[in-house]
Design a protein around this motif. Sequence first.
Motif, PDB file in Angstrom:
ATOM      1  N   UNK A 307     -14.360   5.067  17.134  1.00  0.00           N
ATOM      2  CA  UNK A 307     -15.458   4.148  16.515  1.00  0.00           C
ATOM      3  C   UNK A 307     -14.746   3.669  15.025  1.00  0.00           C
ATOM      4  N   UNK A 308     -14.390   4.808  14.395  1.00  0.00           N
ATOM      5  CA  UNK A 308     -13.859   4.607  12.897  1.00  0.00           C
ATOM      6  C   UNK A 308     -12.521   3.504  13.199  1.00  0.00           C
ATOM      7  N   UNK A 309     -11.671   3.849  14.283  1.00  0.00           N
ATOM      8  CA  UNK A 309     -10.525   3.115  14.508  1.00  0.00           C
ATOM      9  C   UNK A 309     -10.853   1.590  14.755  1.00  0.00           C
ATOM     10  N   UNK A 310     -11.935   1.440  15.627  1.00  0.00           N
ATOM     11  CA  UNK A 310     -12.246  -0.084  15.857  1.00  0.00           C
ATOM     12  C   UNK A 310     -12.755  -0.683  14.597  1.00  0.00           C
ATOM     13  N   UNK A 311     -13.397   0.052  13.807  1.00  0.00           N
ATOM     14  CA  UNK A 311     -13.966  -0.550  12.457  1.00  0.00           C
ATOM     15  C   UNK A 311     -12.653  -1.127  11.476  1.00  0.00           C
ATOM     16  N   UNK A 312     -11.757  -0.124  11.621  1.00  0.00           N
ATOM     17  CA  UNK A 312     -10.574  -0.435  10.740  1.00  0.00           C
ATOM     18  C   UNK A 312      -9.714  -1.478  11.498  1.00  0.00           C
ATOM     19  N   UNK A 313      -9.610  -1.636  12.659  1.00  0.00           N
ATOM     20  CA  UNK A 313      -8.771  -2.665  13.251  1.00  0.00           C
ATOM     21  C   UNK A 313      -9.441  -3.909  12.968  1.00  0.00           C
ATOM     22  N   UNK A 314     -10.877  -4.030  13.255  1.00  0.00           N
ATOM     23  CA  UNK A 314     -11.573  -5.305  12.886  1.00  0.00           C
ATOM     24  C   UNK A 314     -11.268  -5.725  11.331  1.00  0.00           C
ATOM     25  N   UNK A 315     -11.273  -4.723  10.313  1.00  0.00           N
ATOM     26  CA  UNK A 315     -10.935  -5.235   9.060  1.00  0.00           C
ATOM     27  C   UNK A 315      -9.438  -5.661   8.954  1.00  0.00           C
ATOM     28  N   UNK A 316      -8.463  -5.083   9.596  1.00  0.00           N
ATOM     29  CA  UNK A 316      -7.159  -5.458   9.271  1.00  0.00           C
ATOM     30  C   UNK A 316      -7.111  -6.911   9.953  1.00  0.00           C
ATOM     31  N   UNK A 317      -7.615  -7.133  10.896  1.00  0.00           N
ATOM     32  CA  UNK A 317      -7.525  -8.636  11.448  1.00  0.00           C
ATOM     33  C   UNK A 317      -8.199  -9.680  10.475  1.00  0.00           C
ATOM     34  N   UNK A 318      -9.485  -9.261  10.264  1.00  0.00           N
ATOM     35  CA  UNK A 318     -10.253 -10.155   9.126  1.00  0.00           C
ATOM     36  C   UNK A 318      -9.496 -10.376   7.861  1.00  0.00           C
ATOM     37  N   UNK A 319      -8.927  -9.167   7.221  1.00  0.00           N
ATOM     38  CA  UNK A 319      -8.304  -9.461   6.009  1.00  0.00           C
ATOM     39  C   UNK A 319      -6.982  -9.830   6.276  1.00  0.00           C
ATOM     40  N   UNK A 320      -6.178  -9.700   6.983  1.00  0.00           N
ATOM     41  CA  UNK A 320      -4.959 -10.281   6.984  1.00  0.00           C
ATOM     42  C   UNK A 320      -4.513 -11.644   7.794  1.00  0.00           C
TER      43      UNK A 320
END
Length: 414
Positions: A307-320
């Motif tokens: 769950x934490x990994x999916x949260x981080x992945x979404x943030x990576x896409x949104x930010x970069x």
Amino acid sequence: MSTAARARTGSARPPGRFLALLGPAMVAGVAYLDPGNVASNATAGARFGYLLVWVVLLANATAWLVQYLSAKLGLGTGRSLPGILGERLRRPLARRLFWAQAELVAMATDIAEVLGGAIALQLLFGLPLVVGGALTGVVSMVLLVLHNRRGSRSFEAVVVGLLVVIAVGFCAGIVAAPLDGAEAVGGLVPRFEGTGSVLLAASIVGATVMPHAIYAHSALARDRFGLVAPDQRRRVLLATRVDVTVALAVAGTVNVVILLLSAATLRGVDGTDTLPGAYRAIGDALGPVVATLFAVGLLASGLASTSVGAYAGAEIMAGLLQRRIPLLLRRVITLVPALVILLLGVDPTFALVLSQVALSFGIPFALVPLVWLTAQRRVLGESANRWWTTALAALAAMLLIGLNVALLALTIAG
């Protein structure tokens, strides 16, 4: 009000009681207790005994500094590390290439977490690995829905509850394990024994100082606090140091226990370099209750960390990429590689260990920008790093990069 708007106008909410400020590091700390950690530490103990205890301790000490810097960046800017990098990488090609490597790291993380949950469900209930992987993904979606609808505090509460289950599950066996105290102390002396031990050391480091946790912690701090006003920042940073210390103390203790337990009960036993083999050997040596608790800890580890990994992945896409896709849709997409590995019949424990090596190679791309940004007064003002903090973080980055280079050289030579 959006997160961006909160960042412009000040703190997301006035800081309350000190204990109420704790929590984001506990969520990020789950990354240090994911199935990749379990596989790496268990394999290290089974194959090399107490040899790599020093690697686990050094990696966790490094992780403390890294996670604190990540949280400080989020508190001092009201933005995440991927978001800041997305703004500073002006050329689209550079931004997309940086996103591509970060996305691959996030996918490697997700593979480890889903595989771990699948293995645990098979050990506990006899489910086929593919079915277990799919169920792990479904439960992680439920937790993400909780985050979206109930906010960060409810999400943190559930993840911390799973963290308790993880700690109990993995630490129960150490009470009955026949530890060799002299050898355990000897494991504090830095050394390797061939390419295999270097590979596992890189795997342990990749599983501990995880790139997606670096990206995630700045976002978790932003989501909880927004941009903290300067007059409140010292107090919140103090709480953050406590938060990170508790989270990494728990994670570090559990990781050392896993390695010690494996060294005491699995070394020299055939088949114990896999998680199912370790589960059976622990059951034979310490009884079915301890083995069941081990599997329950592994399941909680997979559910929380994915769950934490999916949260981080979404943030990576949104930010970069400066684009967002629905978090649940992303969860479905990133679930596919893990399910494909399970369908192809690849040994899941071997895939877990290799995924952690991939994470180790992604560390410099997250760590070097983090150290550079947190050292800049124009970014963090009075909260910028002191020179010795920057020096320690730079030294850690160089050591991690050096370990990766050594791993590559030894692997090619072997």
